[in-house]
Structures are given as structure tokens and as C-alpha cells.
Design a protein around this motif. Structure first.
Motif, PDB file in Angstrom:
ATOM      1  N   ASP A 197       0.841  -1.200   0.000  1.00 54.86           N
ATOM      2  CA  ASP A 197       0.000   0.000   0.000  1.00 54.86           C
ATOM      3  C   ASP A 197       0.879   1.255   0.000  1.00 54.86           C
ATOM      4  N   ALA A 198       0.223   2.410  -0.157  1.00 56.67           N
ATOM      5  CA  ALA A 198       0.956   3.668  -0.336  1.00 56.67           C
ATOM      6  C   ALA A 198       1.844   3.997   0.865  1.00 56.67           C
ATOM      7  N   ARG A 199       1.339   3.758   2.080  1.00 55.53           N
ATOM      8  CA  ARG A 199       2.142   4.093   3.254  1.00 55.53           C
ATOM      9  C   ARG A 199       3.381   3.210   3.337  1.00 55.53           C
ATOM     10  N   THR A 200       3.204   1.919   3.044  1.00 53.65           N
ATOM     11  CA  THR A 200       4.344   1.001   3.077  1.00 53.65           C
ATOM     12  C   THR A 200       5.387   1.410   2.047  1.00 53.65           C
ATOM     13  N   GLU A 201       4.951   1.747   0.843  1.00 53.24           N
ATOM     14  CA  GLU A 201       5.899   2.154  -0.203  1.00 53.24           C
ATOM     15  C   GLU A 201       6.648   3.415   0.204  1.00 53.24           C
ATOM     16  N   GLU A 202       5.937   4.351   0.820  1.00 51.08           N
ATOM     17  CA  GLU A 202       6.577   5.598   1.240  1.00 51.08           C
ATOM     18  C   GLU A 202       7.626   5.336   2.320  1.00 51.08           C
ATOM     19  N   LEU A 203       7.287   4.480   3.292  1.00 55.86           N
ATOM     20  CA  LEU A 203       8.246   4.151   4.349  1.00 55.86           C
ATOM     21  C   LEU A 203       9.403   3.318   3.806  1.00 55.86           C
ATOM     22  N   ARG A 204       9.136   2.432   2.864  1.00 53.58           N
ATOM     23  CA  ARG A 204      10.207   1.640   2.241  1.00 53.58           C
ATOM     24  C   ARG A 204      11.207   2.563   1.561  1.00 53.58           C
ATOM     25  N   ALA A 205      10.705   3.518   0.833  1.00 47.63           N
ATOM     26  CA  ALA A 205      11.602   4.436   0.124  1.00 47.63           C
ATOM     27  C   ALA A 205      12.473   5.211   1.104  1.00 47.63           C
ATOM     28  N   ARG A 206      11.854   5.690   2.176  1.00 46.65           N
ATOM     29  CA  ARG A 206      12.621   6.437   3.184  1.00 46.65           C
ATOM     30  C   ARG A 206      13.652   5.551   3.867  1.00 46.65           C
ATOM     31  N   LEU A 207      13.234   4.320   4.178  1.00 45.02           N
ATOM     32  CA  LEU A 207      14.130   3.415   4.891  1.00 45.02           C
ATOM     33  C   LEU A 207      15.278   2.951   4.002  1.00 45.02           C
ATOM     34  N   LEU A 208      15.003   2.674   2.737  1.00 40.41           N
ATOM     35  CA  LEU A 208      16.073   2.285   1.809  1.00 40.41           C
ATOM     36  C   LEU A 208      17.102   3.410   1.675  1.00 40.41           C
ATOM     37  N   ALA A 209      16.616   4.639   1.596  1.00 42.15           N
ATOM     38  CA  ALA A 209      17.538   5.779   1.510  1.00 42.15           C
ATOM     39  C   ALA A 209      18.352   5.918   2.791  1.00 42.15           C
ATOM     40  N   PHE A 210      17.704   5.711   3.928  1.00 40.95           N
ATOM     41  CA  PHE A 210      18.386   5.781   5.226  1.00 40.95           C
ATOM     42  C   PHE A 210      19.499   4.727   5.304  1.00 40.95           C
ATOM     43  N   MET A 211      19.212   3.529   4.809  1.00 44.27           N
ATOM     44  CA  MET A 211      20.219   2.463   4.813  1.00 44.27           C
ATOM     45  C   MET A 211      21.414   2.848   3.941  1.00 44.27           C
ATOM     46  N   ASP A 212      21.128   3.334   2.724  1.00 42.58           N
ATOM     47  CA  ASP A 212      22.211   3.677   1.792  1.00 42.58           C
ATOM     48  C   ASP A 212      23.034   4.868   2.279  1.00 42.58           C
ATOM     49  N   GLU A 213      22.348   5.871   2.814  1.00 37.58           N
ATOM     50  CA  GLU A 213      23.032   7.113   3.175  1.00 37.58           C
ATOM     51  C   GLU A 213      23.701   7.061   4.543  1.00 37.58           C
TER      52      GLU A 213
ATOM     53  N   LEU B 235      22.898   7.451  14.479  1.00 40.54           N
ATOM     54  CA  LEU B 235      21.907   6.788  13.623  1.00 40.54           C
ATOM     55  C   LEU B 235      20.520   6.844  14.247  1.00 40.54           C
ATOM     56  N   LYS B 236      20.448   6.639  15.558  1.00 45.04           N
ATOM     57  CA  LYS B 236      19.154   6.699  16.249  1.00 45.04           C
ATOM     58  C   LYS B 236      18.539   8.080  16.122  1.00 45.04           C
ATOM     59  N   ALA B 237      19.337   9.108  16.299  1.00 48.04           N
ATOM     60  CA  ALA B 237      18.833  10.482  16.187  1.00 48.04           C
ATOM     61  C   ALA B 237      18.350  10.763  14.765  1.00 48.04           C
ATOM     62  N   GLN B 238      19.099  10.282  13.789  1.00 46.96           N
ATOM     63  CA  GLN B 238      18.717  10.485  12.390  1.00 46.96           C
ATOM     64  C   GLN B 238      17.421   9.740  12.067  1.00 46.96           C
ATOM     65  N   ALA B 239      17.284   8.517  12.569  1.00 50.25           N
ATOM     66  CA  ALA B 239      16.072   7.731  12.318  1.00 50.25           C
ATOM     67  C   ALA B 239      14.846   8.414  12.921  1.00 50.25           C
ATOM     68  N   ARG B 240      14.999   8.962  14.119  1.00 47.29           N
ATOM     69  CA  ARG B 240      13.874   9.666  14.751  1.00 47.29           C
ATOM     70  C   ARG B 240      13.470  10.887  13.930  1.00 47.29           C
ATOM     71  N   ARG B 241      14.461  11.624  13.458  1.00 47.82           N
ATOM     72  CA  ARG B 241      14.161  12.817  12.659  1.00 47.82           C
ATOM     73  C   ARG B 241      13.408  12.455  11.378  1.00 47.82           C
ATOM     74  N   GLN B 242      13.698  11.278  10.852  1.00 45.85           N
ATOM     75  CA  GLN B 242      13.078  10.870   9.600  1.00 45.85           C
ATOM     76  C   GLN B 242      11.790  10.075   9.807  1.00 45.85           C
ATOM     77  N   GLY B 243      11.351   9.938  11.056  1.00 44.06           N
ATOM     78  CA  GLY B 243      10.115   9.212  11.308  1.00 44.06           C
ATOM     79  C   GLY B 243      10.240   7.707  11.150  1.00 44.06           C
ATOM     80  N   LEU B 244      11.453   7.185  11.249  1.00 42.81           N
ATOM     81  CA  LEU B 244      11.701   5.744  11.119  1.00 42.81           C
ATOM     82  C   LEU B 244      11.961   5.174  12.507  1.00 42.81           C
TER      83      LEU B 244
END
Length: 404
Positions: A6-22, A51-60
């Protein structure tokens, strides 16, 4: 049948994949170097807190909790592909997003069964990532594959519970931020119903009588990122009766409620581990030559990669089906599927990692690649949360019962 996220999952996947790469993958080597300079091996390297601080800022953050009051409010089906992504870097990504075991299971227990005081004192700081926790059930002196065997005794004396017993492989207990244990023991050892003899109590780490005795190794690894796995002794440790979780005799049922989501979360992350192994196999295969041609041109290597891809696709479908069933018919209704993925996923991923190690030669067992540590973690999950044989026994009984 619709296999799209669904749309929310895709949006979170995109954010999380970017977080992993970056952030996450570049931090793996940094964390390894920083850990070598720490005064205690159990402390988090500074990059983990970043990493924890960055994840919180990004809503992950707290993605695992389906209760929107405490977590992201995702269903199991929505969380599954996100947990898979974090499984690609199991040492860093789950901790960075506050989705690491055993804290996840402990937060679920407190959210579901804790009273308001317990939630305020322990759940809130866990949700904020300010403290860590441990779940103390497994014991060295009994076959813990049968949880009714536990011998830790919890007796009541007035307004206190007195806990005596020995536990081991208590994940997270070596971490300096581990402030609370959820301890399972017997409050009614002679009760007629063996599944009503157990209770769970909250025991602060600094309680007199609690001794974190030593770190237990797993295939030679101490699993620093998860706070280790400790042997813990409870010698007449006293806590208020108000530290009881739920009701007396409810410990076994709470454990089962905790283990259902825990089992599928492990399987979700295992698929991510397998995906990383396939990626490493392919990169190795196209970059190395043997006997006059690239490894990628060797028939046996092609078979390994093809078999791994087929196996991962099969596992992912079974895990997603299980997640969907947990969402629609509940954990009890999905019991067979939960057991099926718990049997199939670690076993299959261990095989994929074994081939990946073989393809990397001596490098595969070294610290220069994550494969050996991933293998140790995957192989351990054939024991954790109930060994394969217990799940096979239960699943077979349920299948045979249809014909009796």
C-alpha cells in the motif's frame, strides 16, 4: 490477488532504503573501528546514537508496534517489508530504528499487559530509546524448549516477591543501558495446570540479589550490538508485588503472546539477511576468476545463486501470508503459518549464507565480510523462540488431527 504494497508502506520503504544507503551501510565500518576504542565492549559506538537520532528525525522509529498510541501503527503486513530492509544490517539498523529484540517484545508485553505505572516507568523510556531491557526465561539446568520446565521460583512474602533462580542467554543484559528484566518464574510450582504455574515480574537490574554473571558467546561472537547474551543469577531478589505483569499464573500465556510477533519479526529480518548474502555472492562472482573464467560463469555458482533467489521468493510469500493472517484472524488463527515460517526461514537462510561463505573462500569466514556473523545469527534462530523440532511436532499434530 494483489501483491502490491500500500501507499504508506511504499513511502516508508523508500525512506528506509535511503536511510540504509546514506547512513547505515557507511556506518558499519565506522562502528567497528569505534568499538575497538571503547572502554567497555558493551557500550554503543557513538555512531549508533547518531543513527538513532537520524532515524527519529526521519520518522523511522518504533515501526514494529501496531498500537498507534505507542508506535507507528503499522499492521504486520505493512511492517514485514520494512523489517526485511533492516535485516540487511542486523547489527545496526534494528537498533537505529528502535526495532531491536529483545526490547521490541518487551515493549509489546508492557503495552499489552502492563498497568499504567509500569508503562510510565518502563515502557515510555524504552519507546524513547533511553534505556534497554532483557527478557529472562531460558535456563541452563532444564530443557527450555519446554517452557513449563523452568525452575526459577517466585514466592510471595507479604507485599514482595522473592525471586531465586539462574537464567542464561538473556539477550541485552550486558548492555550498560539495560535497566529492567522481565523475569519468568513459577509462583505456583505445584499447581494442577502446568501452564498456570508461571508468572512474569519486572526486576530492575540494580535490585539486590541480581548478578549479571558473565557474557555467553554465540559461535564465538559476543553480539555486542544487541547487548550480549548473559548468564544472570537471582539470589533472593526482592521486588514489590506491584511489579507483577498481568496476573499470577498468566506468565505462560504472556510468553506465547510475546513470541508470536517475535517469531515473524525474526523471519522478516532473515529474508533481508538472505538478500544481502545474494548481493554479496553476485558481486563476488563477477569480480573473481578461477580456472580461466569468472566465477559467475561457473555452473555450480550459477546454481547457487538461482536456488537462493527461488528460495527467498518462496519464503517472502510465506512470511507475507503469515503477516496478513495475523492481521486478519489473529496470532492464534495464524498459528500454523507462524510455525511454518519459523521452521523454514532460518533453515533456508542458513543454507544460503553457507553457499555465500563458500563462494567467498577464506574471506567468507573472516571479519572483512559480514557473512560469518550473519551465519551465526541465522543458525541461532533455529534454536531461539523454540527449536525447530518443537514447532515441527506441534504443526504435525495439528495436521494429523484433521484425519482423526
Amino acid at each position: 490477488m494483489d501483491f502490491a504494497f500500500d501507499a504508506r508502506t511504499e513511502e516508508l520503504r523508500a525512506r528506509l532504503l535511503a536511510f540504509m544507503d546514506e547512513h547505515v551501510y557507511p556506518a558499519e565500518q565506522v562502528a567497528h573501528e569505534q568499538r575497538a576504542r571503547l572502554s567497555s565492549p558493551w557500550e554503543n559506538p557513538p555512531v549508533v546514537e547518531e543513527l538513532k537520532a537520524q532515524a527519529r528525525r526521519q520518522g523511522l522509529w518504533n515501526l514494529f508496534l501496531p498500537d498507534a498510541e505507542y508506535g507507528a501503527g503499522l499492521t504486520n503486513l505493512q511492517y514485514a517489508p520494512l523489517a526485511e530492509i533492516t535485516g540487511r544490517s542486523p547489527q545496526l539498523a534494528p537498533t537505529a530504528t528502535n526495532c531491536a529484540a529483545p526490547d521490541t517484545g518487551n515493549m509489546e508485553v508492557l503495552a499489552q499487559f502492563g498497568d499504567e505505572r509500569q508503562k510510565k516507568q518502563w515502557l515510555e523510556p524504552l519507546l524513547a530509546g533511553e534505556i534497554r531491557s532483557a527478557f529472562a526465561m531460558t535456563e541452563p539446568d532444564v530443557a527450555s524448549s519446554d517452557a513449563t520446565n523452568i525452575t526459577t521460583h517466585i514466592r510471595r512474602e507479604g507485599d514482595e516477591y522473592v525471586i531465586t533462580g539462574r537464567k542464561w542467554y538473556i539477550s541485552g543484559a550486558m548492555h550498560p543501558d539495560c535497566k529492567i528484566f522481565i523475569v519468568m518464574g513459577k509462583t505456583d510450582p505445584d499447581g494442577p495446570d502446568i501452564r498456570r504455574q508461571q508468572s512474569m515480574v519486572l526486576v530492575p537490574r540494580d535490585t539486590p540479589g541480581v548478578t549479571v554473571k558473565r557474557a555467553m558467546q554465540v559461535f564465538g561472537y559476543e553480539d555486542h550490538y544487541h547487548g550480549g547474551h548473559a548468564e544472570v543469577v537471582f539470589d533472593e531478589a526482592r521486588v514489590p508485588v506491584s511489579n507483577l505483569i498481568g496476573e499470577e499464573g498468566g506468565g505462560f500465556a504472556i510468553a506465547q503472546a510475546r513470541l508470536g510477533p517475535g517469531r515473524i519479526h525474526h523471519c522478516m529480518r532473515l529474508i533481508g539477511m538472505a538478500e544481502r548474502a545474494i548481493e554479496l555472492m553476485c558481486r563476488r562472482a563477477v569480480s573473481r576468476e578461477a580456472f580461466g573464467k569468472a566465477l559467475a560463469q561457473q555452473g555450480v555458482v550459477q546454481n547457487w545463486i538461482a536456488d537462493a533467489r527461488v528460495a527467498v521468493e518462496q519464503l517472502r510469500l510465506l512470511v507475507l501470508k503469515t503477516a496478513w493472517m495475523m492481521d486478519t484472524v489473529g496470532n492464534r488463527g495464524a498459528h500454523t503459518e507462524i510455525q511454518a515460517i519459523k521452521i523454514a526461514t532460518p533453515r533456508t537462510v542458513v543454507g544460503i549464507l553457507d553457499r555465500a561463505i563458500q563462494l567467498h573462500g577464506s574471506g567468507g569466514v573472516s571479519q572483512d565480510f559480514p557473512l560469518a556473523e550473519l551465519y551465526a545469527g541465522a543458525r541461532t534462530l533455529m534454536l531461539a523462540d523454540g527449536p525447530d523440532e518443537v514447532h515441527q511436532r506441534s504443526l504435525a499434530r495439528r495436521e494429523i488431527k484433521k484425519y482423526l
